[in-house]
Design a protein around this motif. Sequence first.
Motif, PDB file in Angstrom:
ATOM      1  N   ILE A 208       0.774  -1.375   0.067  1.00 39.67           N
ATOM      2  CA  ILE A 208       0.012  -0.067   0.014  1.00 39.67           C
ATOM      3  C   ILE A 208       0.938   1.333   0.013  1.00 39.67           C
ATOM      4  N   VAL A 209       1.831   1.307   0.406  1.00 46.47           N
ATOM      5  CA  VAL A 209       2.878   2.340   0.411  1.00 46.47           C
ATOM      6  C   VAL A 209       3.438   2.596  -0.990  1.00 46.47           C
ATOM      7  N   GLY A 210       3.377   1.545  -1.742  1.00 45.48           N
ATOM      8  CA  GLY A 210       3.762   1.405  -3.196  1.00 45.48           C
ATOM      9  C   GLY A 210       2.691   2.148  -4.018  1.00 45.48           C
ATOM     10  N   ARG A 211       1.471   1.526  -3.534  1.00 48.31           N
ATOM     11  CA  ARG A 211       0.222   2.105  -4.103  1.00 48.31           C
ATOM     12  C   ARG A 211       0.075   3.571  -4.078  1.00 48.31           C
ATOM     13  N   GLN A 212       0.588   4.379  -2.954  1.00 41.15           N
ATOM     14  CA  GLN A 212       0.480   5.690  -2.688  1.00 41.15           C
ATOM     15  C   GLN A 212       1.673   6.474  -3.480  1.00 41.15           C
ATOM     16  N   LEU A 213       3.011   5.933  -3.307  1.00 44.61           N
ATOM     17  CA  LEU A 213       4.086   6.466  -3.864  1.00 44.61           C
ATOM     18  C   LEU A 213       4.496   6.175  -5.439  1.00 44.61           C
ATOM     19  N   LYS A 214       4.028   5.133  -5.749  1.00 37.13           N
ATOM     20  CA  LYS A 214       4.333   4.859  -7.110  1.00 37.13           C
ATOM     21  C   LYS A 214       3.368   3.843  -7.746  1.00 37.13           C
ATOM     22  N   PRO A 215       2.203   4.659  -8.169  1.00 32.74           N
ATOM     23  CA  PRO A 215       0.889   3.859  -8.621  1.00 32.74           C
ATOM     24  C   PRO A 215       1.369   3.491 -10.104  1.00 32.74           C
ATOM     25  N   GLU A 216       0.454   2.671 -10.579  1.00 30.11           N
ATOM     26  CA  GLU A 216       0.544   2.252 -12.148  1.00 30.11           C
ATOM     27  C   GLU A 216      -0.646   2.856 -12.783  1.00 30.11           C
ATOM     28  N   ALA A 217      -0.496   2.900 -14.136  1.00 31.56           N
ATOM     29  CA  ALA A 217      -1.612   3.065 -14.920  1.00 31.56           C
ATOM     30  C   ALA A 217      -2.044   1.841 -15.541  1.00 31.56           C
ATOM     31  N   ARG A 218      -3.596   1.861 -15.761  1.00 33.57           N
ATOM     32  CA  ARG A 218      -3.942   0.670 -16.060  1.00 33.57           C
ATOM     33  C   ARG A 218      -4.108   0.370 -17.929  1.00 33.57           C
ATOM     34  N   LYS A 219      -2.639   0.563 -18.445  1.00 33.58           N
ATOM     35  CA  LYS A 219      -2.432   0.119 -19.842  1.00 33.58           C
ATOM     36  C   LYS A 219      -2.973  -1.370 -20.178  1.00 33.58           C
ATOM     37  N   ASP A 220      -2.432  -2.321 -19.122  1.00 36.77           N
ATOM     38  CA  ASP A 220      -2.992  -3.540 -19.288  1.00 36.77           C
ATOM     39  C   ASP A 220      -4.373  -3.878 -19.468  1.00 36.77           C
ATOM     40  N   VAL A 221      -5.197  -3.211 -18.917  1.00 35.89           N
ATOM     41  CA  VAL A 221      -6.559  -3.286 -18.729  1.00 35.89           C
ATOM     42  C   VAL A 221      -7.255  -2.670 -20.210  1.00 35.89           C
ATOM     43  N   VAL A 222      -6.687  -1.797 -20.730  1.00 40.10           N
ATOM     44  CA  VAL A 222      -7.086  -1.300 -21.761  1.00 40.10           C
ATOM     45  C   VAL A 222      -6.884  -2.395 -23.100  1.00 40.10           C
ATOM     46  N   GLU A 223      -5.649  -2.932 -22.952  1.00 39.17           N
ATOM     47  CA  GLU A 223      -5.147  -4.029 -23.837  1.00 39.17           C
ATOM     48  C   GLU A 223      -5.949  -5.406 -23.683  1.00 39.17           C
ATOM     49  N   LEU A 224      -6.364  -5.405 -22.569  1.00 39.94           N
ATOM     50  CA  LEU A 224      -6.941  -6.749 -22.067  1.00 39.94           C
ATOM     51  C   LEU A 224      -8.433  -6.539 -22.969  1.00 39.94           C
ATOM     52  N   LEU A 225      -9.254  -5.434 -22.524  1.00 43.28           N
ATOM     53  CA  LEU A 225     -10.374  -5.218 -23.125  1.00 43.28           C
ATOM     54  C   LEU A 225     -10.336  -5.336 -24.687  1.00 43.28           C
ATOM     55  N   ASP A 226      -9.249  -4.846 -25.233  1.00 41.37           N
ATOM     56  CA  ASP A 226      -9.212  -4.590 -26.621  1.00 41.37           C
ATOM     57  C   ASP A 226      -9.046  -6.324 -27.276  1.00 41.37           C
ATOM     58  N   SER A 227      -8.278  -7.071 -26.456  1.00 40.49           N
ATOM     59  CA  SER A 227      -7.971  -8.476 -26.924  1.00 40.49           C
ATOM     60  C   SER A 227      -9.340  -9.292 -26.621  1.00 40.49           C
ATOM     61  N   LEU A 228     -10.187  -8.702 -25.725  1.00 34.80           N
ATOM     62  CA  LEU A 228     -11.555  -9.407 -25.693  1.00 34.80           C
ATOM     63  C   LEU A 228     -12.585  -8.907 -26.308  1.00 34.80           C
ATOM     64  N   ASN A 229     -12.156  -8.204 -27.302  1.00 39.03           N
ATOM     65  CA  ASN A 229     -13.421  -7.597 -28.193  1.00 39.03           C
ATOM     66  C   ASN A 229     -14.276  -6.920 -27.262  1.00 39.03           C
ATOM     67  N   ILE A 230     -13.914  -6.228 -26.138  1.00 43.11           N
ATOM     68  CA  ILE A 230     -14.924  -5.439 -25.591  1.00 43.11           C
ATOM     69  C   ILE A 230     -14.504  -3.832 -25.579  1.00 43.11           C
ATOM     70  N   ILE A 231     -15.568  -3.157 -25.885  1.00 46.10           N
ATOM     71  CA  ILE A 231     -15.645  -1.769 -25.850  1.00 46.10           C
ATOM     72  C   ILE A 231     -16.649  -1.390 -24.555  1.00 46.10           C
ATOM     73  N   PRO A 232     -16.032  -0.978 -23.654  1.00 49.50           N
ATOM     74  CA  PRO A 232     -16.897  -0.466 -22.514  1.00 49.50           C
ATOM     75  C   PRO A 232     -17.951   0.399 -22.817  1.00 49.50           C
ATOM     76  N   THR A 233     -19.194   0.695 -22.236  1.00 50.89           N
ATOM     77  CA  THR A 233     -19.969   1.610 -22.763  1.00 50.89           C
ATOM     78  C   THR A 233     -19.892   2.899 -22.109  1.00 50.89           C
TER      79      THR A 233
END
Length: 343
Positions: A208-233
């Motif tokens: 959780i210290v890492g969550r505060q000091l060095k968060p990550e952006a969810r590039k992987d989720v956007v790529e996952l949705l694309d690979s699953l052929n899902i476009i969120p509404t």
Amino acid sequence: MFENSTKTSLDSFGEFNLIKKLTENYVSKKPNLILGIGDDAALVKPNPDKLQVYSTNFMVENINFDIAYTPLKHLGYKAVVASISDIYAMNATPKFIMVSIAMSSKYTLEALEELYEGIYAACEKYEVDLIGGDTNTSPQGLSLSLTACGEVDENKYVTRAGCKMNDLLCVSGDLGGAYLGHQLLEREKRVFVANPEMQPDLEGYDYIVGRQLKPEARKDVVELLDSLNIIPTSMIDISNGLASELKHLAIKSNVGFSIFEEKLPVDTQTLQLASEFHLDATMCALNGGEDYELLFTIGQSDFEKIKSNMDITIIGYATDQANICQLITPSGSQFDIKAQGWN
Ligand SMILES: [Mg+2]
């Protein structure tokens, strides 16, 4: 903390030399970048098949970050993450960033180099190019402004509007960790101020210290949705807290949401520290900010594609009760969710 005589004061460096020093080893990667840092402006050849996506993020010392416990390298990294997270929230891919910095004389050249190390590390990880920016002096503290530019297929962009009744509400990762990481760092700072002999006790809470000091952006989720052929509404990134982002989706899409308390994804370290601080973990998950997870809705027909993914949790669904967001507890009680956000 930076007033060390062996460090180089920024006054001894002209702006030209400073930018040169900070960017001299940087090699840009994007093929459609015609001209990057070093002229009056950058030149980019836009991809004719794509929409361009722009977003800006502004961070101010003692408002958005505390330099007492934020390493400058982490701060630079986090600033990039916060700005490109908004690009991912449009279902887009970030390509370029511009960074403007104003700082007081307590910051040395070495401090600024450390900040840029973090910026470059994030550029590398997320494959974005730094293409410009500005530096200036400030009477007090440090301010950072980042502009991110990305692109998306014309038929794939996702906004906050577009969610329909009965769509499923999904969230990536887990919630509340960055908030509790912040609470922990603030506590250890108070201990240190009261007694500088004391070393910070962060043991067991590295996640959780890492969550505060060095968060990550969810590039992987956007790529996952694309690979699953899902476009969120609809989609938004969680920078201010689930409750507040939920309200944004509800207002823009003109729907309501019911979410289930027992579905909220909360890490065990978050639960443990919440109980240590006598905080309600659900409130931390709802109102804690800076997790930079993605909150999105999908049509029910996409349920099968996503249901077995461990990193995406379906936490509720959209209702036709416009702008009414409700939390359903395990016992079946319902509470209205107020958007509190978090500083
Ligand atoms: Mg956002």
